[in-house]
Write a protein that holds these residues in place. Sequence first.
Motif, PDB file in Angstrom:
ATOM      1  N   SER A  26      41.119  31.990  38.971  1.00 12.96           N
ATOM      2  CA  SER A  26      40.750  33.137  38.351  1.00 12.96           C
ATOM      3  C   SER A  26      41.896  33.885  37.948  1.00 12.96           C
ATOM      4  O   SER A  26      42.978  34.408  39.089  1.00 12.96           O
ATOM      5  CB  SER A  26      39.691  33.884  38.993  1.00 12.96           C
ATOM      6  OG  SER A  26      39.820  35.508  38.710  1.00 12.96           O
ATOM      7  N   HIS A  50      39.935  40.239  36.949  1.00  9.34           N
ATOM      8  CA  HIS A  50      39.767  39.053  36.458  1.00  9.34           C
ATOM      9  C   HIS A  50      39.962  39.123  34.932  1.00  9.34           C
ATOM     10  O   HIS A  50      39.331  39.885  34.159  1.00  9.34           O
ATOM     11  CB  HIS A  50      38.191  38.327  36.660  1.00  9.34           C
ATOM     12  CG  HIS A  50      38.017  36.937  35.877  1.00  9.34           C
ATOM     13  ND1 HIS A  50      38.691  35.786  36.273  1.00  9.34           N
ATOM     14  CD2 HIS A  50      37.394  36.811  34.733  1.00  9.34           C
ATOM     15  CE1 HIS A  50      38.321  34.740  35.466  1.00  9.34           C
ATOM     16  NE2 HIS A  50      37.593  35.431  34.446  1.00  9.34           N
ATOM     17  N   ASP A  67      32.840  32.415  43.827  1.00  7.76           N
ATOM     18  CA  ASP A  67      32.338  33.753  43.865  1.00  7.76           C
ATOM     19  C   ASP A  67      33.563  34.677  44.109  1.00  7.76           C
ATOM     20  O   ASP A  67      33.937  35.061  45.078  1.00  7.76           O
ATOM     21  CB  ASP A  67      31.174  33.693  45.029  1.00  7.76           C
ATOM     22  CG  ASP A  67      30.508  35.104  44.931  1.00  7.76           C
ATOM     23  OD1 ASP A  67      30.969  36.134  44.151  1.00  7.76           O
ATOM     24  OD2 ASP A  67      29.102  35.166  45.324  1.00  7.76           O
ATOM     25  N   LEU A  68      33.844  35.364  42.904  1.00 12.23           N
ATOM     26  CA  LEU A  68      34.795  36.311  43.106  1.00 12.23           C
ATOM     27  C   LEU A  68      34.519  37.573  44.071  1.00 12.23           C
ATOM     28  O   LEU A  68      35.619  38.343  44.229  1.00 12.23           O
ATOM     29  CB  LEU A  68      35.250  37.060  41.536  1.00 12.23           C
ATOM     30  CG  LEU A  68      35.527  35.938  40.541  1.00 12.23           C
ATOM     31  CD1 LEU A  68      35.926  36.441  39.312  1.00 12.23           C
ATOM     32  CD2 LEU A  68      36.597  35.045  41.001  1.00 12.23           C
ATOM     33  N   ARG A  69      33.212  37.873  44.623  1.00 12.55           N
ATOM     34  CA  ARG A  69      33.079  38.769  45.378  1.00 12.55           C
ATOM     35  C   ARG A  69      33.578  38.460  46.835  1.00 12.55           C
ATOM     36  O   ARG A  69      33.648  39.355  47.702  1.00 12.55           O
ATOM     37  CB  ARG A  69      31.599  39.144  45.586  1.00 12.55           C
ATOM     38  CG  ARG A  69      30.944  39.774  44.386  1.00 12.55           C
ATOM     39  CD  ARG A  69      29.496  39.880  44.310  1.00 12.55           C
ATOM     40  NE  ARG A  69      29.000  38.159  44.189  1.00 12.55           N
ATOM     41  CZ  ARG A  69      27.700  38.286  44.291  1.00 12.55           C
ATOM     42  NH1 ARG A  69      26.692  38.967  44.064  1.00 12.55           N
ATOM     43  NH2 ARG A  69      27.279  36.829  44.212  1.00 12.55           N
ATOM     44  N   LYS A  70      33.916  37.155  46.909  1.00 12.54           N
ATOM     45  CA  LYS A  70      34.238  36.649  48.224  1.00 12.54           C
ATOM     46  C   LYS A  70      35.841  36.380  48.390  1.00 12.54           C
ATOM     47  O   LYS A  70      36.510  35.920  49.339  1.00 12.54           O
ATOM     48  CB  LYS A  70      33.680  35.252  48.512  1.00 12.54           C
ATOM     49  CG  LYS A  70      32.437  35.419  48.770  1.00 12.54           C
ATOM     50  CD  LYS A  70      31.585  34.107  49.102  1.00 12.54           C
ATOM     51  CE  LYS A  70      30.133  33.907  49.153  1.00 12.54           C
ATOM     52  NZ  LYS A  70      29.345  32.778  49.431  1.00 12.54           N
ATOM     53  N   GLU A  71      36.690  36.854  47.278  1.00 12.03           N
ATOM     54  CA  GLU A  71      38.068  36.732  47.260  1.00 12.03           C
ATOM     55  C   GLU A  71      38.602  37.540  48.514  1.00 12.03           C
ATOM     56  O   GLU A  71      38.173  38.521  48.893  1.00 12.03           O
ATOM     57  CB  GLU A  71      38.633  37.091  46.099  1.00 12.03           C
ATOM     58  CG  GLU A  71      38.553  38.261  45.504  1.00 12.03           C
ATOM     59  CD  GLU A  71      38.957  38.640  44.284  1.00 12.03           C
ATOM     60  OE1 GLU A  71      40.141  39.602  44.261  1.00 12.03           O
ATOM     61  OE2 GLU A  71      38.599  38.465  43.241  1.00 12.03           O
ATOM     62  N   TRP A 104      33.969  32.450  34.164  1.00 12.28           N
ATOM     63  CA  TRP A 104      33.433  33.487  34.784  1.00 12.28           C
ATOM     64  C   TRP A 104      33.022  34.674  33.813  1.00 12.28           C
ATOM     65  O   TRP A 104      32.543  35.663  34.159  1.00 12.28           O
ATOM     66  CB  TRP A 104      34.242  34.103  35.937  1.00 12.28           C
ATOM     67  CG  TRP A 104      34.562  33.416  37.260  1.00 12.28           C
ATOM     68  CD1 TRP A 104      33.665  33.437  38.516  1.00 12.28           C
ATOM     69  CD2 TRP A 104      35.411  32.485  37.605  1.00 12.28           C
ATOM     70  NE1 TRP A 104      34.030  32.748  39.594  1.00 12.28           N
ATOM     71  CE2 TRP A 104      35.190  32.251  38.978  1.00 12.28           C
ATOM     72  CE3 TRP A 104      36.602  31.918  37.135  1.00 12.28           C
ATOM     73  CZ2 TRP A 104      35.999  31.337  39.432  1.00 12.28           C
ATOM     74  CZ3 TRP A 104      37.505  31.096  37.735  1.00 12.28           C
ATOM     75  CH2 TRP A 104      37.000  30.907  39.209  1.00 12.28           C
ATOM     76  N   ASN A 117      30.057  37.291  38.548  1.00 13.04           N
ATOM     77  CA  ASN A 117      30.947  36.902  40.027  1.00 13.04           C
ATOM     78  C   ASN A 117      30.950  35.391  40.318  1.00 13.04           C
ATOM     79  O   ASN A 117      31.884  34.763  41.003  1.00 13.04           O
ATOM     80  CB  ASN A 117      30.160  37.599  41.238  1.00 13.04           C
ATOM     81  CG  ASN A 117      30.474  39.331  41.026  1.00 13.04           C
ATOM     82  OD1 ASN A 117      31.613  39.666  40.949  1.00 13.04           O
ATOM     83  ND2 ASN A 117      29.441  40.062  41.074  1.00 13.04           N
ATOM     84  N   GLU A 118      29.866  34.867  39.750  1.00 13.97           N
ATOM     85  CA  GLU A 118      29.750  33.353  40.153  1.00 13.97           C
ATOM     86  C   GLU A 118      30.138  32.533  39.113  1.00 13.97           C
ATOM     87  O   GLU A 118      29.531  32.796  37.939  1.00 13.97           O
ATOM     88  CB  GLU A 118      28.232  33.088  40.810  1.00 13.97           C
ATOM     89  CG  GLU A 118      27.880  33.749  42.042  1.00 13.97           C
ATOM     90  CD  GLU A 118      26.344  33.650  42.463  1.00 13.97           C
ATOM     91  OE1 GLU A 118      26.580  33.099  43.851  1.00 13.97           O
ATOM     92  OE2 GLU A 118      25.471  34.043  41.741  1.00 13.97           O
TER      93      GLU A 118
END
Length: 259
Positions: A41, A48, A82-86, A152, A164-165
């Motif tokens: 990303s 992003h 999953d960009l929420r987990k970065e 994404w 996000n995924e």
Amino acid sequence: MHALQKCLLVTAVTCLIQNALGSEIINGKKADEKSMQYMASVQNNKKHTCGGFLVSKDFVMTAAHCRFENPKSLSVVLGTHDLRKENKKMRYGVKMICRHPAFKEVANGNDIMLLKLSKKVPLGNKKPIKLIPLPIQKLNLEENEICSVAGWGPTEPGKSGYVNELQVLDVPIINKDKCQKLWRRTLKNVICTGGYKAKSGICQGDSGGPLVCNESAVGIVSFNNNNSCKYPDVPNVYTDISQFLPWITDILKKKKCKG
């Protein structure tokens, strides 16, 4: 009159292309977390902006039309779908922007760029990040050969932002001559897939992602047609990585941009 009509047609097509950059995945599916561990990303001010993919320990490949002038505002997130987990460990700074010197706009091709990371990415069997191979020679992809593209971007036409995924989609290769006739223009150093006679394809929101065939990155998402993304439509267009191998090899070897 004929010359004027031709000029107006070229201008119109160019405008359509310029309004159609990106790679939302329309009618795709959620990517398996253990697949495509090379996906990146590319973010501007931690937001992003484009997709990309890891091609060496310190370089990410993306599209040249993802215009970034200041490396200090850029970062690349690797190691999660999953960009929420970065987190901080997943974020890498950008030390150098290597845009292809012949790139002017997507309509003229050469839509390829390498980003040199501020530090090397740790790789290994137990690491969540992997490289993706590039072609070793110019390609001759077969018509209807099935490849995949991921991103994404939003999953519905007309939406903005990103999901996000990570989403992935299988797409068929479309004959280059047929693609040019459908676009009614000469397309240089590109691969065409999807969007034509299909209800799925790429769209605005997340350019620079890889077209993957036989587990190698063969293309970079470049453009599609207009802003609607209401397929079926004309084919989606990708930069053909195999046409730029000397330029890529030189940068990866010397660790700096080649003019």
